[in-house]
Design an enzyme around this catalytic site. Structure first.
Site, short mmCIF file in Angstrom:
data_model
loop_
_atom_site.label_atom_id
_atom_site.label_comp_id
_atom_site.label_asym_id
_atom_site.label_seq_id
_atom_site.Cartn_x
_atom_site.Cartn_y
_atom_site.Cartn_z
N ASP A 75 0.82 -1.21 0.00
CA ASP A 75 0.00 0.00 0.00
C ASP A 75 0.86 1.26 0.00
OD1 ASP A 75 1.00 -0.38 2.56
OD2 ASP A 75 -0.94 -0.79 3.48
N ASN A 144 -6.81 -2.82 14.37
CA ASN A 144 -8.26 -3.00 14.14
C ASN A 144 -8.55 -4.17 13.20
OD1 ASN A 144 -7.40 -2.03 11.70
ND2 ASN A 144 -8.81 -0.29 11.61
N HIS A 146 -6.96 -4.70 10.25
CA HIS A 146 -6.73 -4.46 8.82
C HIS A 146 -5.49 -5.21 8.33
CE1 HIS A 146 -4.27 -0.48 9.53
NE2 HIS A 146 -3.43 -1.46 9.31
N GLU A 151 -9.41 -1.86 5.58
CA GLU A 151 -9.98 -1.57 6.89
C GLU A 151 -11.23 -2.42 7.11
OE1 GLU A 151 -8.24 0.08 8.77
OE2 GLU A 151 -7.50 1.98 7.97
C1 GLP Z 1 -0.08 0.04 8.52
C2 GLP Z 1 0.17 -0.72 7.22
C3 GLP Z 1 0.03 -2.21 7.41
C4 GLP Z 1 0.76 -2.62 8.66
C5 GLP Z 1 0.06 -2.03 9.87
C6 GLP Z 1 0.72 -2.38 11.20
O1 GLP Z 1 -1.31 0.62 8.59
N1 GLP Z 1 -0.65 -0.30 6.14
O2 GLP Z 1 0.53 -2.87 6.27
O3 GLP Z 1 0.78 -4.02 8.78
O4 GLP Z 1 0.04 -0.63 9.75
O5 GLP Z 1 1.75 -1.51 11.51
P1 GLP Z 1 2.84 -1.79 12.60
O6 GLP Z 1 3.68 -2.90 12.08
O7 GLP Z 1 3.61 -0.52 12.75
O8 GLP Z 1 2.13 -2.18 13.84
#
Ligand code: GLP
Length: 247
Positions: A75, A144, A146, A151
């Site tokens: 993304d 959440n 995702h 989402e």
């Molecule tokens: C972001 C990304 C996800 C990622 C998630 C968790 O929103 N779009 O791909 O897995 O957050 O982030 P973190 O690894 O910092 O907890």
């Protein structure tokens, strides 16, 4: 490392993050040894940082080359100026691309600066197909539920598209951007169906803050309320956690 086969997803509880990152780096290295043109799917966020550090270190030691491999990120934020330091493109440069030998043209993120981002999202799907599909997708979990930026509410048929970010996702990103107002409201993300099309998926989750979403992934009903639960329908997915995220 303890392997649990009682869960709906094969789950590996590692004694430490480092042990987990080494195991996954071994698997990535084996992919490349078998097929130097392997296609990888990368995630951003704090979760995969140590994995990328491990890959960079193996490359630095002359033990791993991505020279013929290619990759697609999950993304990218929309509405940030090109080159913004908090874009995922800049993040990938800092944490992986500047330390290894991918050919620049073989590293892909959704083209959020295209004149027509809707079309750019569609072309991202075709680019993945043209590359032969993703062999191994590295995935983190949003608190959440995702995956990528799919989402809650995202169905299992979704493909790469423009999405609105959930408030809780923007709040989680606020510390990186400095304030909530500076966090983009939209992104382009691979869809749930795009992610599930990867031949192997390796989900990582570390720390106590991820224990609830790990529990939901394994035990909640499969539904778009928690898009991560769709991963249970994938034939070759593994969950790798540390003791804290295992709860
Ligand atoms: C972001 C990304 C996800 C990622 C998630 C968790 O929103 N779009 O791909 O897995 O957050 O982030 P973190 O690894 O910092 O907890």
């Amino acid at each position: 490392m303890i392997r649990s086969s009682r869960n709906p997803i094969p789950t590996f509880v590692h004694a430490s993050r480092v042990e987990c990152e080494r195991a996954l780096a071994d698997e990535i290295a084996e992919c490349i040894a078998r097929s130097p043109r392997s296609v990888f799917g990368w995630a951003t966020g704090s979760t995969p940082i140590g994995l990328y550090r491990e890959l960079a270190s193996r490359h630095g030691a002359g033990r791993l080359s991505f020279a013929r491999a290619s990759c697609f990120n999950l993304d990218e934020y929309l509405d940030l100026p090109a080159g913004h330091p908090h874009s995922f493109a800049a993040w990938m440069d800092e944490h992986l691309f500047s330390h290894v030998d991918f050919v620049r043209e073989n590293t892909h993120l959704p083209d959020v600066h295209a004149p027509d981002p809707v079309r750019a999202a569609r072309s991202y799907e075709s680019a993945i197909s043209r590359a032969g599909g993703i062999e191994l997708q590295v995935l983190g979990l949003g608190r959440n539920g995702h995956i990528g930026f799919n989402e809650p509410g995202s169905t299992c048929e979704t493909r790469t598209r423009i999405v609105e970010l959930a408030e809780s996702t923007r709040l989680d990103a606020a510390h990186t951007f400095g304030s909530l107002d500076d966090v983009p409201r939209r992104a382009i993300t691979m869809g749930v169906a795009t992610i599930l099309a990867a031949r192997r998926i390796r989900v990582l989750a570390f720390g106590r803050a991820k224990a609830a979403v790990v529990h939901a992934l394994l035990h909640d009903a499969v539904s778009s309320e928690c898009p991560a639960t769709f991963l249970r329908e994938h034939p070759a997915v593994e969950l790798h956690v540390d003791v804290e995220a295992a709860g």
